[in-house]
Design a protein around this motif. Structure first.
Motif, mmCIF file in Angstrom:
data_model
loop_
_atom_site.group_PDB
_atom_site.id
_atom_site.type_symbol
_atom_site.label_atom_id
_atom_site.label_comp_id
_atom_site.label_asym_id
_atom_site.label_seq_id
_atom_site.Cartn_x
_atom_site.Cartn_y
_atom_site.Cartn_z
ATOM 1 N N PRO A 196 0.831 -1.224 0.000
ATOM 2 C CA PRO A 196 0.000 0.000 0.000
ATOM 3 C C PRO A 196 0.853 1.257 0.000
ATOM 4 C CG PRO A 196 0.044 -0.984 2.178
ATOM 5 C CD PRO A 196 0.742 -1.971 1.271
ATOM 6 N N PRO A 197 0.299 2.338 -0.559
ATOM 7 C CA PRO A 197 1.088 3.594 -0.581
ATOM 8 C C PRO A 197 1.276 4.127 0.842
ATOM 9 C CG PRO A 197 -1.153 4.016 -1.289
ATOM 10 C CD PRO A 197 -1.017 2.503 -1.172
ATOM 11 N N PRO A 198 2.327 4.825 1.082
ATOM 12 C CA PRO A 198 2.552 5.382 2.437
ATOM 13 C C PRO A 198 1.493 6.428 2.777
ATOM 14 C CG PRO A 198 4.120 6.307 0.877
ATOM 15 C CD PRO A 198 3.381 5.196 0.137
ATOM 16 N N PRO A 199 1.116 6.536 4.049
ATOM 17 C CA PRO A 199 0.092 7.541 4.442
ATOM 18 C C PRO A 199 0.586 8.949 4.164
ATOM 19 C CG PRO A 199 1.186 6.652 6.375
ATOM 20 C CD PRO A 199 1.657 5.828 5.215
ATOM 21 N N PRO A 200 -0.379 9.860 3.888
ATOM 22 C CA PRO A 200 0.053 11.255 3.612
ATOM 23 C C PRO A 200 0.638 11.877 4.874
ATOM 24 C CG PRO A 200 -2.328 11.145 3.822
ATOM 25 C CD PRO A 200 -1.824 9.704 3.817
ATOM 26 N N PRO A 201 1.529 12.771 4.690
ATOM 27 C CA PRO A 201 2.130 13.430 5.881
ATOM 28 C C PRO A 201 1.088 14.267 6.617
ATOM 29 C CG PRO A 201 2.788 14.557 3.862
ATOM 30 C CD PRO A 201 2.067 13.306 3.429
ATOM 31 N N PRO A 202 1.170 14.366 7.917
ATOM 32 C CA PRO A 202 0.206 15.200 8.684
ATOM 33 C C PRO A 202 0.289 16.657 8.278
ATOM 34 C CG PRO A 202 2.085 14.615 10.056
ATOM 35 C CD PRO A 202 2.231 13.825 8.786
ATOM 36 N N PRO A 203 -0.866 17.373 8.385
ATOM 37 C CA PRO A 203 -0.828 18.802 8.003
ATOM 38 C C PRO A 203 0.083 19.570 8.947
ATOM 39 C CG PRO A 203 -2.884 18.278 9.127
ATOM 40 C CD PRO A 203 -2.178 16.950 8.877
ATOM 41 N N PRO A 204 0.648 20.603 8.437
ATOM 42 C CA PRO A 204 1.561 21.384 9.304
ATOM 43 C C PRO A 204 0.810 22.040 10.461
ATOM 44 C CG PRO A 204 1.120 22.563 7.255
ATOM 45 C CD PRO A 204 0.527 21.173 7.096
#
Length: 367
Positions: free
Chosen positions: A45-53
């Motif tokens: 699976p693709p890596p999770p998106p980075p958390p919002p700043p």
């Protein structure tokens, strides 16, 4: 030598893993029976998106110190055309409402010519708190002091008043008798001039005993009091004062109020009748059987701030009509524009061609 040479590849082949597909064949040639071969593993699976700043912290707001405001002034002016006198009252709260400074005086318009001092007559300066008040009469150079206090729990209350110029006053002690609805009040004049007055308060009334001086300079005890109780779907009230007894019965429902009363031993009988025709219309009638005098009043209200009244009094033989703006018994601050106005037309029966117009105005300003 040959045996040694042939044994060396066998040892190396046993230690090195063999490639199952040395010729890089396609999958359909590696396993002819594809239905027996397992499918290839799914892609990761693709890596999770980075958390919002994280938003930057808001700057701290430092509240500004409130400006010191001067105490607000309340000015009330009242004029009665019948007495032709302006009554003024100026008040100001002090110490965050714990005390009040008040000035009241009168002014007469006709005093502007010969006697200008009438523009500022009978001034009274007052200082009022919850438990103490001092009223100073400037013209009489006199002060009236009043105070009250209570012991912790409120079981005992103290009340006192003193007239500085007359050097007279009164002291009273009020105590509860177990039940808060039963109280005993003992008061005496200062300086002492006789037995103190004792008053017993109970749920249905009160009884007082006081020493009085007759016209013959004789001292005697006088008893007076009042009591009321439920009787025949109404309230029966009895008042006694120096051998005079007044009995009053009041019956009231949503439309009719009936109040007969009799005084003994004079046997004076009177009757009050009130009829309500709706939420805004009411008729009141009073008749005195002893003198045959009567009066009637009809009242019509518009909202809660406007009222029309008309009536007739046979004792003074005058018919009248009035218009009220603002509640009749209320204060000026609750009226529209903080102003109460009454306009009255009086029409004497003996001289109906000479009517009189009276008016009363009360206005308040908050500065």
């Amino acid at each position: 030598m040959a045996a040694a040479t042939t044994a060396r590849p066998s040892s190396s082949s046993s230690s090195t893993p063999q490639n199952p597909n040395p010729f890089n064949l396609p999958p359909w040639l590696r396993c002819p029976l594809t239905f027996l071969c397992p499918p290839p593993p799914p892609p990761p699976p693709p890596p999770p998106p980075p958390p919002p700043p994280t938003p930057p912290p808001e700057p701290a707001v430092v509240p500004l110190e409130p400006r010191r405001r001067l105490p607000g002034l309340r000015v009330t002016t009242e004029y009665d055309s019948e007495e032709a006198v302006f009554a003024h009252k100026v008040s100001c709260k002090l110490a965050w409402g714990l005390a009040k400074l008040r000035l009241s005086f009168q002014s007469e318009p006709q005093g502007q010519g010969e006697d200008p001092r009438q523009l500022f007559s009978t001034p009274v300066l007052g200082f009022v708190t919850k438990h103490f008040s001092a009223m100073y009469d400037v013209e009489r150079n006199n002060a009236l002091l009043r105070g009250n206090a209570s012991l912790p729990g409120g079981a005992v209350q103290l009340r006192a008043s003193h007239d500085v110029k007359e050097q007279e006053g009164e002291v009273a002690v009020i105590t509860r008798l177990g039940d808060p609805s039963y109280r005993l009040e003992i008061s005496s004049l200062v300086p002492y001039s006789g037995l103190p007055r004792a008053t017993l308060h109970f749920p249905i009334g009160h009884v007082s005993v006081e020493e009085r001086t007759t016209e013959d300079e004789q001292k005697m005890l006088s008893v007076y009091g009042a009591a009321k109780a439920d009787f025949l779907d109404g309230i029966l009230t009895a008042q006694y004062n120096e051998n005079d007894l007044n009995l009053r019965y009041c019956y009231k429902d949503n439309e009719v109020t009936l109040i007969p009363s009799v005084s003994l031993p004079s046997n004076a009988v009177s009757m009050d009748f009130k009829r309500r025709f709706g939420p805004s219309d009411k008729l009141s009638y009073h008749f005195n059987f002893d003198t045959d005098d009567w009066n009637a009043v009809y009242k019509h209200t518009i909202g809660k701030n406007y009222k029309l009244k008309a009536g007739y009094d046979s004792e003074v033989r005058v018919g009248w009509a009035s218009i009220w703006a603002g509640q009749e018994e209320g204060k000026a601050k609750a009226a529209p524009m903080k102003m109460k106005v009454q306009l009255m037309l009086q029409l004497p029966q003996d001289n109906f061609r000479n009517p009189s117009v009276l008016f009363r105005v009360k206005k308040r300003w908050d500065l």
